[in-house]
Design a protein around this motif. Structure first.
Motif, PDB file in Angstrom:
ATOM      1  N   VAL A 105       0.825  -1.214   0.000  1.00  0.00           N
ATOM      2  CA  VAL A 105       0.000   0.000   0.000  1.00  0.00           C
ATOM      3  C   VAL A 105       0.857   1.261   0.000  1.00  0.00           C
ATOM      4  N   HIS A 108       4.092   0.826  -2.719  1.00  0.00           N
ATOM      5  CA  HIS A 108       3.622   0.519  -4.071  1.00  0.00           C
ATOM      6  C   HIS A 108       4.425  -0.623  -4.704  1.00  0.00           C
ATOM      7  N   ASN A 109       4.701  -1.643  -3.881  1.00  0.00           N
ATOM      8  CA  ASN A 109       5.388  -2.830  -4.388  1.00  0.00           C
ATOM      9  C   ASN A 109       4.755  -4.048  -3.722  1.00  0.00           C
ATOM     10  N   SER A 110       4.087  -4.856  -4.541  1.00  0.00           N
ATOM     11  CA  SER A 110       3.328  -5.990  -3.998  1.00  0.00           C
ATOM     12  C   SER A 110       4.069  -7.317  -4.114  1.00  0.00           C
TER      13      SER A 110
END
Length: 374
Positions: A105, A108-110
């Motif tokens: 979240v 910005h890296n899942s």
């Protein structure tokens, strides 16, 4: 009146050292992991942690299983601890999932959400949550507690045998280890195929060795007496393992020799392979040799009682909350590294922050004033 003997500092100090190394190793691709114990032998901090968990269980619970009239008290104490471990594991699992989600979240890296067996939560959530609750599905790096929980749940039976037939218990443990290794027996990993990474059917041999050691310590004796020839044998093996781990030529020659023993002489694979889930013979022999060798020198005990060892003793005394916090942080820090890249400065900052948080938690648990009861 029997005088209570002082607490042996070695157990807490080495348990604390294992916690530090486990945390460092669980933040992958950092410079500092090159200097942890797994690079200087065949086993790593996980084997040491399980061995010392067995010793701690033997010391803490064995007295209740010596006399028949206290058996139910012992069962109650052990199973109360098992329930605590289960709750801590579930909380740690959810917190680890939350920490990975926070990286996705806010950074910005899942990517971290699809590592460490977390992806099953998103691809098959209903079955995954059943598995998480039943302990059959475990996230990577958060999966030592289920092993300890299962072994501790059956520890009352082991403790009764430890007082009455210790050698029979050890022999049965080795036979189970060999059978599980030979036929690849494990507990189910629902909803995914395969078995547990920390296979209780094989790792029990380390735990039971520790348990028998703790029972003997409770009785004021050693499970394996100090013998000069055993010191030489175990010290030589530990030294050879360190050389093999560091010198590629020695490692290659050893690997070739073990392959020949399996291929030409038909030795079972679990005697020649280096497989962590099944604690194959080189790993098992290394942790047992290392533990015996270190435990036979009074200088080691004096060093563990020194002021320099106090920080590690503090971690070891609060092993459960420290391990839980470290497990959550290492998942988060993996995500941070995926988002920000690898660098010595970032690794240093992450590890320093994580270790500082674990020391702070241990200190708070140990020294925070206890509320007075009216």
């Amino acid at each position: 009146m029997r005088v209570k003997s002082p607490r042996d500092p070695r157990l807490d100090v080495f348990r604390g050292l294992c916690l530090v190394m486990i945390f460092i190793n669980h933040v992958p691709k950092n410079l500092y992991e090159d200097y942890t114990s797994r690079n200087f032998g065949f086993s790593d901090a996980a084997e040491g942690f399980v061995l010392m968990s067995g010793i701690a269980a033997g010391l803490a619970y064995s007295a209740d299983f010596r006399a028949p009239m206290r058996l139910w008290v012992g069962f109650g104490r052990v199973w109360k601890r098992v329930w605590t471990l289960y709750m801590v594991h579930i909380l740690t699992t959810m917190a680890a999932l939350a920490s990975a989600s926070a990286v996705a979240v806010f950074l910005h890296n899942s990517e971290v959400l699809f590592l460490n067996q977390m992806d099953e939560v998103f691809s098959d959530p209903l079955r995954a949550f059943i598995g998480l609750t039943l302990l059959t599905h475990q996230f990577g790096y958060v999966n030592i507690l289920p092993l300890y929980l299962v072994l501790l749940a059956v520890a009352p039976l082991m403790l009764m045998a430890a007082w009455r037939k210790p050698l029979w218990l050890m022999a049965g443990s080795v036979l189970l280890w060999a059978a599980a290794g030979q036929w690849h027996l494990s507990l189910p990993n629902y909803p995914t195929p395969g078995g547990w990474f920390f296979n209780p059917l094989t790792w029990q041999v380390i735990f039971i060795t520790g348990l028998l050691t703790g029972v003997a310590m409770k009785d004021g004796r050693r499970f394996v007496p100090v013998k000069r020839w055993l010191q030489v044998l175990t010290g030589g093996f530990v030294l050879f393992a360190a050389v093999a781990a560091q010198v590629p030529e020695v490692s290659k020659a050893m690997g070739g020799t073990l392959w020949l023993l399996q291929d030409r002489l038909g030795l079972p694979w679990f005697l020649t392979a280096f497989e962590k889930s099944y604690v194959t013979a080189p790993r098992l022999l290394h942790i047992l040799a290392l533990a015996y060798f270190l435990s036979t020198f009074p200088a080691v005990r004096r060093a563990c009682g020194s002021v320099f060892a106090k920080p590690f003793e503090l971690l070891g005394r609060q092993a459960l909350p420290v391990f839980a916090l470290g497990s959550v942080l290492c998942i988060a820090f993996q995500g941070v590294k995926h988002a920000l890249g690898d660098s010595l400065a970032l690794d240093s900052a992450l590890l320093a922050t994580g270790l500082a948080a674990q020391f702070a938690l241990a200190a708070a648990r140990q020294y925070w004033p206890k509320p007075r009861t009216s």
